[in-house]
Motif scaffolding. Sequence first.
Motif, mmCIF file in Angstrom:
data_model
loop_
_atom_site.group_PDB
_atom_site.id
_atom_site.type_symbol
_atom_site.label_atom_id
_atom_site.label_comp_id
_atom_site.label_asym_id
_atom_site.label_seq_id
_atom_site.Cartn_x
_atom_site.Cartn_y
_atom_site.Cartn_z
ATOM 1 N N UNK A 39 0.838 -1.200 0.000
ATOM 2 C CA UNK A 39 0.000 0.000 0.000
ATOM 3 C C UNK A 39 0.876 1.254 0.000
ATOM 4 N N UNK A 140 -4.248 2.512 -6.856
ATOM 5 C CA UNK A 140 -5.153 3.338 -6.056
ATOM 6 C C UNK A 140 -6.582 2.785 -6.149
ATOM 7 N N UNK A 142 -7.661 -0.055 -4.983
ATOM 8 C CA UNK A 142 -7.748 -1.517 -4.952
ATOM 9 C C UNK A 142 -7.604 -2.031 -3.519
ATOM 10 N N UNK A 143 -8.189 -3.213 -3.269
ATOM 11 C CA UNK A 143 -8.141 -3.750 -1.907
ATOM 12 C C UNK A 143 -7.372 -5.064 -1.795
ATOM 13 N N UNK A 170 -2.163 -5.937 11.839
ATOM 14 C CA UNK A 170 -2.100 -7.347 12.245
ATOM 15 C C UNK A 170 -3.033 -8.207 11.405
ATOM 16 N N UNK B 37 -7.092 -2.954 13.392
ATOM 17 C CA UNK B 37 -5.982 -3.910 13.558
ATOM 18 C C UNK B 37 -5.109 -3.523 14.730
ATOM 19 N N UNK B 138 -9.304 -11.690 8.914
ATOM 20 C CA UNK B 138 -9.620 -10.901 7.739
ATOM 21 C C UNK B 138 -10.815 -10.010 8.026
ATOM 22 N N UNK B 139 -11.286 -9.368 6.970
ATOM 23 C CA UNK B 139 -12.513 -8.590 7.065
ATOM 24 C C UNK B 139 -12.385 -7.342 7.905
ATOM 25 N N UNK B 140 -11.185 -6.765 7.985
ATOM 26 C CA UNK B 140 -11.066 -5.531 8.730
ATOM 27 C C UNK B 140 -11.943 -4.445 8.103
ATOM 28 N N UNK B 169 -3.541 3.235 8.830
ATOM 29 C CA UNK B 169 -2.527 3.622 7.840
ATOM 30 C C UNK B 169 -2.761 2.887 6.519
ATOM 31 N N UNK B 170 -2.015 3.268 5.499
ATOM 32 C CA UNK B 170 -2.101 2.573 4.211
ATOM 33 C C UNK B 170 -3.100 3.219 3.281
ATOM 34 N N UNK B 171 -3.432 2.492 2.208
ATOM 35 C CA UNK B 171 -4.415 2.981 1.232
ATOM 36 C C UNK B 171 -5.375 1.866 0.829
ATOM 37 N N UNK B 172 -5.323 0.718 1.509
ATOM 38 C CA UNK B 172 -6.065 -0.459 1.065
ATOM 39 C C UNK B 172 -7.457 -0.568 1.647
ATOM 40 N N UNK B 173 -7.864 -1.813 1.835
ATOM 41 C CA UNK B 173 -9.244 -2.149 2.187
ATOM 42 C C UNK B 173 -9.787 -1.384 3.414
ATOM 43 N N UNK B 176 -10.165 2.436 2.624
ATOM 44 C CA UNK B 176 -11.284 2.730 1.728
ATOM 45 C C UNK B 176 -12.595 2.623 2.504
ATOM 46 N N UNK B 205 -6.142 8.480 -3.347
ATOM 47 C CA UNK B 205 -7.287 7.673 -2.911
ATOM 48 C C UNK B 205 -8.473 8.588 -2.576
#
Lengths: 286, 285
Positions: A39, A140, A142-143, A170, B37, B138-140, B169-173, B176, B205
């Motif tokens: 990421x 950008x 995407x998951x 985690x 998390x 999973x499923x955060x 932090x980050x740009x992922x799931x 979003x 993002x």
Amino acid sequence: MVISIASGKGGTGKTLVATSLALALSGKSKVQLLDCDVEEPNAHIFLHSTINQSQPVFLPIPKVDETKCTYCGKCAEVCAYNAIAVVKEKVLIFPELCHGCGACSYLCPESAITEEGKEIGIVERGNSGNIDFIQGKLNIGEIAAPHLIKKVKRYIEPTSEVIIDVSPGTSCPVVEAVKDSDFCLLVTEPTPFGLNDLSLAVEVTRKLGIPCGVVINRDEAGDEKVERYCHEQDIPILLKIPLDREIAELYSKGIPLIEGIPAWRNSFLELFQEIQQNVSASQVAK
Amino acid sequence: MKEIVVLSGKGGTGKTSIVASFAALAQSKVLADCDVDAADLYLLLQPQVQEEKEFWSGQVAFIDKEKCIECEICQDICRFGAIENYVVDPISCEGCSFCYQVCPVDAITMRESMVGHWFISDTSYGALVHARLGIAEENSGKLVALVRQNAKLIAEKQNLDYIISDGPPGIGCPVISSLSGASLALLVTEPTLSGIHDLERVIAVCRHFGIPTLVCINKYDINEENTHQIENYCYKEGIEVAAKIPFDNVVTEAIVHGLPVVEYSEGKLTQEIRSLWQYIACALE
């Protein structure tokens, strides 16, 4: 040996440790550095790597041939992620929900579903001096970070010393990056935030059955509780990096610690030796 | 009702310290910790848990050894490499149920799993909705959505002006999931090359999801040249820099004392965070 560098909490110095460890080893052995923080990959900033290979990564997404489709609804029924829906005489696909498992195309009774790749990111490979450098970069919006991390890890060469820079947290991307490593180095800071997130990261390594050790960064900035926790839990503290303006400035400019202050090179080589000893000790214990 | 989410791209730039300070400064708000998390906001707000709920989500395949005929179909079709020697690795299993669908002897069942907890708590600054995702689960993104949904319900019920969320932090799931549909994203960055690189990605993002964005440069005096670079970049991108906060170890001291920094010290840093909150409140009017 594969060493993953994780932390739970963000901004504790994973990339600082990963890049200096890789650079310290690169004069002595074959070294690979994998940036699996897909990421926000940052190791390239410190390594000034030249990229000479770039491979897009795709996730297979269903595509329906409406001339064959009978709108029976089987695909929607088997999709666990609600990524495909059948409404009267129309099939709707939601690519952002799809995990690319392939169930819909395999189970479609009319063979009306094929799969097409949706680009979710890229894997880049290059080198920085003697270091074989590989990084994943998620597109950008995407998951599917874990899928991309898997692709980055395919480049692992068993004869190399492999350093993996992991994302904070985690959950799934961390598990994907850390699993199958021989040792996990957890970088933390001596604050209640650092401690809370360290204890979560330790749980991840225990669940995965990977031995771990701790690096305390910004030592003496906070309190003693991280050290106390490590002693109680019998987790070795392998390196301490002090809270120091010069170190922070080097970091801010993207200069690796062992290049800015060469005296640190030995500390990182000793760190590696201690990791080796810990890994052999835990193999004996097993 | 306005929802402000604090993000950063890079971790450790000071999101949680700023959110805790806003908790002390803002009137009429509910707080949400969307970093499920590695949730740390509770360490500064000292919540009293009022409601604790289980988070059940995601399924994991299970193979009944008695029924299994070792035909290997499940191992061949699983794209997550989760089945080996007719045993499912629950960590690798993504719960797609493809194996369950194709097993010729119905030896596979899908089992729901409890993957975390979420809480509604009282703090001296108002209600806090927070969560704890189980280790290595999973499923955060879904848990984040649940936290936001409940914060919104509280805000609506009590007619509150603001939802203030501490983002991951980050740009992922999970990012979003924290961001979509929010009124404003405050991006906390630091003047390091990593901070700048990650800021650019998280701005992209926010733009992708059409969320209005403000930037705050934390520890701006650690490298003033980089701070100028961030200011120039934001200017070019048409994004306002709402605050520049100096480096001060009182932030760490406040964390050690378990207090929002604005409650712990009355220095320059506290003044900057106060004016940042005023700036945001005005921007949302």
